[in-house]
Design an enzyme around this catalytic site. Structure first.
Site, PDB file in Angstrom:
ATOM      1  N   THR A 148      -7.732 -19.831  -1.716  1.00 33.36           N
ATOM      2  CA  THR A 148      -7.132 -19.253  -2.918  1.00 33.36           C
ATOM      3  C   THR A 148      -5.804 -19.951  -3.178  1.00 33.36           C
ATOM      4  OG1 THR A 148      -8.186 -17.131  -2.594  1.00 33.36           O
ATOM      5  CG2 THR A 148      -6.118 -17.111  -3.832  1.00 33.36           C
TER       6      THR A 148
ATOM      7  N   HIS B 286     -19.091 -14.312  -0.075  1.00 36.56           N
ATOM      8  CA  HIS B 286     -17.872 -14.024   0.701  1.00 36.56           C
ATOM      9  C   HIS B 286     -18.030 -12.649   1.340  1.00 36.56           C
ATOM     10  CE1 HIS B 286     -13.882 -13.913   2.071  1.00 36.56           C
ATOM     11  NE2 HIS B 286     -13.204 -14.115   0.960  1.00 36.56           N
TER      12      HIS B 286
ATOM     13  N   ASN C 167     -13.203 -11.552   5.836  1.00 37.92           N
ATOM     14  CA  ASN C 167     -11.801 -11.187   5.572  1.00 37.92           C
ATOM     15  C   ASN C 167     -11.633  -9.794   4.969  1.00 37.92           C
ATOM     16  OD1 ASN C 167     -11.157 -13.615   6.658  1.00 37.92           O
ATOM     17  ND2 ASN C 167     -10.884 -14.670   4.712  1.00 37.92           N
TER      18      ASN C 167
ATOM     19  N   TYR D 225     -13.021  -8.011   2.678  1.00 37.24           N
ATOM     20  CA  TYR D 225     -13.174  -7.643   1.280  1.00 37.24           C
ATOM     21  C   TYR D 225     -14.419  -6.759   1.165  1.00 37.24           C
ATOM     22  CZ  TYR D 225      -9.331 -10.794   0.484  1.00 37.24           C
ATOM     23  OH  TYR D 225      -8.103 -11.368   0.519  1.00 37.24           O
TER      24      TYR D 225
ATOM     25  N   ARG E  28     -20.341 -16.281   4.466  1.00 34.14           N
ATOM     26  CA  ARG E  28     -19.191 -16.354   5.365  1.00 34.14           C
ATOM     27  C   ARG E  28     -18.929 -14.989   5.966  1.00 34.14           C
ATOM     28  NH1 ARG E  28     -12.829 -18.362   4.812  1.00 34.14           N
ATOM     29  NH2 ARG E  28     -13.184 -20.005   6.332  1.00 34.14           N
TER      30      ARG E  28
ATOM     31  N   ASN F  88      -5.085  -5.537   7.402  1.00 36.04           N
ATOM     32  CA  ASN F  88      -4.886  -4.954   8.718  1.00 36.04           C
ATOM     33  C   ASN F  88      -6.066  -4.049   9.069  1.00 36.04           C
ATOM     34  OD1 ASN F  88      -3.433  -4.822  10.974  1.00 36.04           O
ATOM     35  ND2 ASN F  88      -1.926  -3.336  10.215  1.00 36.04           N
TER      36      ASN F  88
END
Ligand code: FMN
Length: 368
Positions: free
Chosen positions: A31, A180, A183, A185, A232, A242
């Site tokens: 990004t 995606h 991470n 999301y 991914r 977190n």
């Protein structure tokens, strides 16, 4: 003249599914927040990606699949005609330069803010659990807003967002898509029991928590051949927000990966460790063992250097390696690695925003 290049199979071609790569050095999704309010890629984005077209494969920056999926201003989208036309310029230019590019399909879930959600509504998530992170809004970084839990009958609409974005990606001329699911999301929020407290068929058991990801893969592979679709995952990262890890990483991700095998995807891509931070893996978790459950090609990422990539490749632990930060400051990373040329160090100030500065102004090394 003697050829003093470094010899490793990483510089040789490979096929990830049906995507043919000139080498096994992949540009990780990054990004960079250099897109307008409408999420339409522009000329400097074209220049940026073309500069990096010697990567065996470019994975685009995370790209919003809908207005609801957006958590950060100045990030691109892939759901409107203008966005498709903007991306078409990128893909045409990358192809003309001999490169390959897939788009990373992104829905941020709870990592968003009411200021940038359509109609000022709450971000959506599997459960109403707030993310502990800042997101980027029109007035700068703000704490992520409290999300609301998606109703069961809203889930088909989420899957439709992925399907539509996959269609748009096809029109935009990409070589494939990367789902995606990393991470923390939306998709990983559904997978982890730390962020998913649902009681319907999308929560509770591992099978239920993996359901949305598998339904998204199903929808996307109805638009694209499965051998042009990668995914991914980041089983051990606390990033973003977190987010506590799943309470049983091996069982949860092991189940998911075994289910993914049914699709015969182009590749599996792991962030190994804590994204952009370290490669520390908590006790009891073995990412190589998880990875080996996957029947197809595997891309490893996170804090690699060439030496580690060569050794893990020689051990059969990776098929290709993705570099993130090194690609920001070294547009010709593949050539630099091949000829042992010193790498330029990236500075964090360059990451997000700021136009061409720190984006398209990194020089190539000319001394090889
Ligand atoms: C500026 C920046 C932006 C990033 N954006 C994304 C992104 O859009 N999608 C994603 O999956 N990971 C993203 N990441 C994580 C990288 O893809 C990669 O996992 C991480 O940088 C570790 O790889 P590296 O050590 O080679 O940099 C980003 C990382 C950085 C530094």
């Amino acid at each position: 003249m003697a050829d003093n290049s470094i010899r490793t199979e990483l510089f040789l071609p490979i096929k990830l599914g049906n995507i043919s790569l000139a080498n096994r050095i992949v540009m990780a999704p990054l990004t960079r927040s250099r897109v307008n309010e409408e999420g339409v890629p522009n000329e400097i984005n074209v220049t940026y990606y073309v500069q990096r077209a010697s990567a065996g494969l470019i994975i685009s920056e995370a790209t919003n699949i809908s207005a609801q999926g957006r958590g950060y201003v100045m990030t691109p989208g892939i759901w409107t005609e203008q966005q498709v036309n903007g991306w078409r310029k990128v893909t045409d230019a990358v192809h003309a330069a001999g490169g390959k590019i897939v788009v990373q399909l992104w829905h941020v879930g709870r990592c968003s803010h009411i200021d940038i959600q359509p109609g000022g509504e709450c971000p959506v998530a599997p459960s109403a659990i707030k993310a502990d992170c800042n997101v980027y809004t029109y007035i700068g970084p703000q704490e992520a807003s409290m999300p609301r839990a998606l109703k069961t009958d809203e889930i088909p609409g989420i899957i439709e967002q992925y399907r539509h974005a996959a269609e748009c990606a096809k029109q935009a001329g990409f070589d494939g898509v990367e789902i995606h699911s990393a991470n923390n999301y939306l998709l990983e929020q559904f997978l982890r029991d730390s962020t998913n407290h649902r009681t319907d068929q999308y929560g509770g058991s591992i099978e239920n928590r993996a359901r949305l990801i598998l339904e998204v893969v199903e929808a996307v592979t109805q638009v694209w051949n499965a051998d042009q679709v990668g995914i991914r995952l980041s089983p051990t990262t606390p990033e973003v927000g977190n987010s506590p890890l799943d309470s049983n990483v091996m069982a949860t991700y092991g189940y998911l990966i075994q289910q993914l095998n049914k699709f015969k995807l182009a590749y599996l891509h792991f962030v190994e460790g804590a994204t952009g931070k370290n490669r520390t893996i908590p006790e009891g978790i073995d990412l190589d063992a998880l990875r080996s459950l996957f029947d197809g090609p595997y891309i490893g990422n996170n804090n690699y250097d060439l030496e580690m990539a060569i050794s893990r490749h020689a051990e059969g632990k990776i098929d290709a390696v993705a570099f993130g930060r090194p690609f920001i400051s070294n547009p010709d990373l593949v050539e630099r690695l091949r000829y042992g040329i010193e790498l330029a160090e990236v500075n964090n100030d360059a990451y997000y925003g700021n136009g061409e500065k720190g984006y398209t102004d990194w020089p190539k090394a000319n001394d090889f």
